[in-house]
Scaffold this active site. Structure first.
Site, PDB file in Angstrom:
ATOM      1  N   ASP A   1       0.870  -1.175   0.000  1.00 27.51           N
ATOM      2  CA  ASP A   1       0.000   0.000   0.000  1.00 27.51           C
ATOM      3  C   ASP A   1       0.907   1.225   0.000  1.00 27.51           C
ATOM      4  OD1 ASP A   1      -2.288   1.648   0.249  1.00 27.51           O
ATOM      5  OD2 ASP A   1      -2.024   1.709   2.427  1.00 27.51           O
TER       6      ASP A   1
ATOM      7  N   GLU B   1      -1.444  -1.611  -4.618  1.00 28.68           N
ATOM      8  CA  GLU B   1      -2.721  -0.916  -4.769  1.00 28.68           C
ATOM      9  C   GLU B   1      -2.518   0.321  -5.639  1.00 28.68           C
ATOM     10  OE1 GLU B   1      -5.885  -0.444  -1.561  1.00 28.68           O
ATOM     11  OE2 GLU B   1      -4.969   1.542  -1.606  1.00 28.68           O
TER      12      GLU B   1
ATOM     13  N   ASP C   1      -2.306   0.969   7.418  1.00 29.47           N
ATOM     14  CA  ASP C   1      -1.475   0.803   6.223  1.00 29.47           C
ATOM     15  C   ASP C   1      -1.077  -0.657   6.020  1.00 29.47           C
ATOM     16  OD1 ASP C   1      -1.214   3.689   5.489  1.00 29.47           O
ATOM     17  OD2 ASP C   1      -0.236   3.783   7.439  1.00 29.47           O
TER      18      ASP C   1
END
Length: 170
Positions: free
Chosen positions: A7, A67, A139
């Site tokens: 991420d 992502e 996160d």
């Protein structure tokens, strides 16, 4: 097979490692690579790279998934996040890992069942799907969600790309 979910973030880049065996997923590790906000941008990007390099060296994933980011209202923030995302894409590629990308809505839908789920919902579902994970950081939970999404979509794609599957669709 071992997957690394990522991420991207300039200040906090989440990472998560899972093992996937058929439809069984198991938590391996997760955490966050932080960059020092007082450093110049180039040095912060090096911190992200070095942190991810250490994760890959230690956990030896077979593939990585990242992502995709959405565009912020602030163009400067978007540009800086794009630079961090570039490092996040580059680092596993330098190790020869295949790197897949997934939109945030697909990641959320794969884990929660709704493409517009809140971070708290994602974090809770990651804990349900990977009970050994504390998923303390949003996160790290997001990164684990990316890894889960990749495991599901990779398995589905593999089933449909076998010679038998192609024959069945004719």
């Amino acid at each position: 097979m071992r997957f690394l979910g990522l991420d991207p973030g300039l200040q906090h880049t989440g990472w998560g490692i899972i093992d996937a065996e058929y439809s069984r997923l198991s938590f391996v590790a997760g955490g966050v690579v932080n960059s020092t906000t007082s450093l110049p941008l180039a040095e912060r990007l090096v911190e992200i790279h070095e942190g991810l390099r250490a994760v890959i060296d230690r956990w030896q994933p077979a593939e990585a998934a990242v992502e995709e980011t959405f565009v912020n209202k602030n163009p400067t923030s978007t540009l800086k996040l794009g630079l961090a995302r570039g490092v996040v894409l580059l680092t596993p590629a330098l190790f020869g890992l295949r790197v897949a990308e997934y939109p945030a809505n697909l990641v959320k839908k794969s884990v929660v069942g709704a493409g517009h789920a809140r971070k708290e919902q994602v974090q809770m579902m990651v804990r349900v799907l990977l009970p050994a994970s504390s998923a303390d950081s949003p996160d790290a939970a997001d990164a684990l969600a990316v890894a889960i999404c990749h495991a599901h979509h990779r398995a589905t794609k593999a089933r449909w790309t076998t010679p038998e599957a192609r024959e069945a669709t004719r």
